[in-house]
Design an enzyme around this catalytic site. Structure first.
Site: not given
Ligand code: ZN
Length: 132
Positions: A94, A96
């Site tokens: 992922h 951010h």
């Protein structure tokens, strides 16, 4: 991945504040934001870390990152958006996207150091050696 919280979010088993979705990826607000608008972009297919993610998918994700940075900046009226890829909290790759303000008082992500005598040359050579 059965016990992956992000895979559960993709399947709709766990709710999220979804800001973007297509066939490859999903973007949603981080549940514990550094600042308002802090967004996570994840591939829909489970890949543990950035290094495990196929190049073609990374390219697609980075194009989405570029678009999301502009959109988030406008939406929360921040000064800039920083990216962070840490990879040790949730084992599903992922990115951010964190809205920041010049005077937000947030610390930088890490402190810096000075290289010892000859250290920079040694590290440079080591990296180049492995690259070749
Ligand atoms: Zn997953």
């Amino acid at each position: 991945m059965e016990n992956c919280i992000f895979c559960k979010i993709i399947k709709g088993e766990i709710p999220c504040h979804k800001v973007y979705e297509d066939e490859n990826c999903l973007a949603f607000l981080d549940i514990n934001p550094v600042s308002s608008g802090h967004t996570l972009l994840i591939p829909k297919k489970h890949h543990k870390m950035l290094v495990d993610t196929p190049d073609e998918l990374l390219a697609v994700l980075m194009i989405k990152v570029k678009k999301l940075m502009r959109i988030i900046k406008t939406a929360v009226n921040c000064d800039y958006v920083v990216l962070s890829v840490i990879g040790i909290d949730v084992p599903h790759f992922h990115i951010h996207l964190i809205p920041r303000f010049y005077n937000d008082g947030l610390a930088n992500f890490w402190s810096t150091k000075k290289y010892d005598e000859g250290e920079a040359e040694k590290v440079t050579e080591k990296i180049k050696e492995i690259l070749l």
